[in-house]
Write a protein that holds these residues in place. Structure first.
Motif, PDB file in Angstrom:
ATOM      1  N   ALA A  41       0.827  -1.106  -0.049  1.00  0.00           N
ATOM      2  CA  ALA A  41      -0.153   0.009  -0.083  1.00  0.00           C
ATOM      3  C   ALA A  41       0.785   1.297  -0.057  1.00  0.00           C
ATOM      4  O   ALA A  41       1.729   1.200   0.776  1.00  0.00           O
ATOM      5  N   HIS A  42       0.444   2.295  -0.813  1.00  0.00           N
ATOM      6  CA  HIS A  42       1.487   3.470  -0.899  1.00  0.00           C
ATOM      7  C   HIS A  42       0.418   4.508  -1.228  1.00  0.00           C
ATOM      8  O   HIS A  42      -0.758   4.525  -1.551  1.00  0.00           O
ATOM      9  N   ASP A  43       0.896   5.692  -1.011  1.00  0.00           N
ATOM     10  CA  ASP A  43       0.130   6.946  -1.435  1.00  0.00           C
ATOM     11  C   ASP A  43       0.007   7.123  -3.081  1.00  0.00           C
ATOM     12  O   ASP A  43       0.810   7.470  -3.671  1.00  0.00           O
ATOM     13  N   LEU A  44      -1.248   7.145  -3.341  1.00  0.00           N
ATOM     14  CA  LEU A  44      -1.401   7.062  -5.005  1.00  0.00           C
ATOM     15  C   LEU A  44      -1.574   8.794  -5.151  1.00  0.00           C
ATOM     16  O   LEU A  44      -1.545   8.916  -6.338  1.00  0.00           O
ATOM     17  N   ASN A  45      -1.904   9.653  -4.187  1.00  0.00           N
ATOM     18  CA  ASN A  45      -2.320  10.759  -4.529  1.00  0.00           C
ATOM     19  C   ASN A  45      -1.299  11.817  -5.539  1.00  0.00           C
ATOM     20  O   ASN A  45      -1.498  12.259  -6.418  1.00  0.00           O
ATOM     21  N   PRO A  46       0.168  11.610  -5.086  1.00  0.00           N
ATOM     22  CA  PRO A  46       1.051  12.314  -5.886  1.00  0.00           C
ATOM     23  C   PRO A  46       1.184  11.704  -7.235  1.00  0.00           C
ATOM     24  O   PRO A  46       1.369  12.401  -8.299  1.00  0.00           O
ATOM     25  N   TYR A  47       0.756  10.699  -7.471  1.00  0.00           N
ATOM     26  CA  TYR A  47       0.845  10.016  -8.842  1.00  0.00           C
ATOM     27  C   TYR A  47      -0.220  10.281  -9.463  1.00  0.00           C
ATOM     28  O   TYR A  47      -0.182  10.631 -10.636  1.00  0.00           O
ATOM     29  N   ILE A  48      -1.503  10.320  -9.043  1.00  0.00           N
ATOM     30  CA  ILE A  48      -2.597  10.644  -9.846  1.00  0.00           C
ATOM     31  C   ILE A  48      -2.278  12.038 -10.272  1.00  0.00           C
ATOM     32  O   ILE A  48      -2.840  12.528 -11.371  1.00  0.00           O
ATOM     33  N   ALA A  49      -1.915  12.988  -9.506  1.00  0.00           N
ATOM     34  CA  ALA A  49      -1.515  14.326  -9.784  1.00  0.00           C
ATOM     35  C   ALA A  49      -0.683  14.321 -10.992  1.00  0.00           C
ATOM     36  O   ALA A  49      -0.715  15.538 -11.810  1.00  0.00           O
TER      37      ALA A  49
END
Ligand SMILES: NC(=O)c1ccc[n+]([C@@H]2O[C@H](COP(=O)([O-])OP(=O)(O)OC[C@H]3O[C@@H](n4cnc5c(N)ncnc54)[C@H](OP(=O)(O)O)[C@@H]3O)[C@@H](O)[C@H]2O)c1
Ligand SMILES: [Zn+2]
Ligand SMILES: [Zn+2]
Length: 350
Positions: free
Chosen positions: A248-256
């Motif tokens: 599990a990891h933070d997807l938010n910076p990638y979606i941006a």
């Protein structure tokens, strides 16, 4: 037939020698003597019971390359001596819509995993490719083109098809900007395949020392994902992201980093997304989050043929099976360039 193998007895046992039974040939069966088997991160998840579904003992291995040593009476497309491969599936219901479309990975009637599965005929447990031989129904066997080195082709049976299938499904090609997240077994194949399909490819890696290597693999550029400045510079850039991170990891910076209508495709962790996904960037940019599972049998054959045609092979480190626990530790640390492949001679001779 009693068959030598390596497997785990519990989540703390490590992987060690054991004996398993391979069935006598059914009319549609192919018996394969295994020469090489790749080590997928999924093998580690199963041995460690990360997903709470391991039925011990487990004999992992679903990147199998070998030679046909016997065929059942109904088998037409394989003959003794053929160089063949077996991936993550060894059976499925064969009747549902998914199976009819050759998408056995999405079988709704219940497919059978190469290991930790249950045979549909006699209920026996399936054991994977860390073994000297395997018996598989012909529908779940693929031909390995002569142009491919058999050891370097083994990881195509999972790492290759798992990255090829979503790239094809979402129509990745010329004019697209693709970001591949994580450069392990899946990631390095994702880079090579996206490049061969004509896309402009960027590798996201935590490891700055993989930057030069990423370019050698075919990436046009490399972003070190732990560098906030590099991440900020990539905002709004990509049509597709192929995410191979196993935790599990933070997807938010990638979606941006996606353009509007961009798609973030998960192939890594089947776990709850943590930290939570911010819905705003999906809505305000009509961006999408998608997932993809391995590939069906026709597409697996297509992937092997595509790789033969384009001269694509996995970068492998050959492994003596006696060193498998050390290889698992290295893989857990991300220290593998880029796939371990077991030389099965080491099992037969050891
Ligand atoms: N969807 C499917 O059908 C399918 C099929 C096969 C495998 N899988 C899953 O895909 C995942 C990847 O498998 P693999 O065999 O490619 O694994 P792998 O060879 O271990 O590579 C994973 C890569 O992800 C990056 N990474 C590892 N830990 C990380 C962390 N904590 N945070 C951020 N990045 C991290 C590393 O790349 P960098 O050093 O470059 O950051 C690492 O090399 C596994 O979870 C596996 O179960 C899914
Ligand atoms: Zn796999
Ligand atoms: Zn089905």
């Amino acid at each position: 037939m009693s068959t030598r193998a390596y497997g785990a007895e519990s989540d703390t046992s490590g992987v060690a020698p054991l004996e398993i039974e391979r069935r006598d040939l059914r009319p549609d069966d192919v018996r394969i003597e295994i020469d090489y088997c790749g080590i997928c991160h999924t093998d580690l998840h199963f041995v460690h019971n990360d997903w709470g579904m391991t039925d011990y003992p487990v004999v992992p291995g679903h990147e199998i390359i070998g030679r046909v040593t016997a065929v059942g009476e109904d088998v037409k497309q394989f003959a003794v001596g053929d160089r063949v491969g077996v991936g993550c599936l060894v059976d499925s219901c064969r009747k549902c819509h998914a199976c009819e479309e050759g998408l056995e990975q999405y079988c709704t009637g219940g497919n059978v995993l190469t290991y930790n599965g249950q045979d549909l005929h006699d209920g026996s447990k399936t054991y994977g490719g860390y073994s000297e031989a395997i018996v598989v129904s012909d529908r779940f066997v693929v031909q390995v083109p002569d142009a491919l080195d058999p050891a370097a082709a083994a990881p195509l049976l999972c790492a290759g098809i798992t990255t090829y299938s979503p790239l094809k499904h979402f129509g990745v090609g010329e004019g697209h900007r693709v970001g591949v997240i994580g450069m392990g077994g899946l990631g390095h194949m994702g880079v090579k395949l996206a490049r061969a399909l004509g896309a402009e490819v960027t590798l996201f890696t935590r490891s700055s020392d993989k930057a030069a290597e990423g370019k050698r693999q075919g990436a046009h550029q490399v972003i070190v994902s732990t560098d906030d400045e590099q991440m900020a510079a990539a905002v709004g850039h990509f049509d597709f992201l192929l995410d191979t991170v196993p935790v599990a990891h933070d997807l938010n910076p990638y979606i941006a980093t996606l353009k509007h209508d961009g798609i973030h495709i998960l192939v890594g962790m089947p776990e709850p997304i943590d930290p939570p996904l911010d819905a705003g960037p999906l809505i305000f940019g009509r961006r999408a989050l998608a997932g993809s599972l391995i590939g069906g049998l026709p597409e697996t054959q297509e992937c092997l043929d595509f790789c033969a045609e384009h001269g694509i092979e996995c970068d492998i480190e050959m492994l003596d099976i006696k060193n498998i626990n050390e290889a698992y530790e290295r893989m857990q640390r991300g220290d593998v360039r880029y796939r371990f492949v077991i030389d099965m001679k080491s099992l037969k001779e050891g």
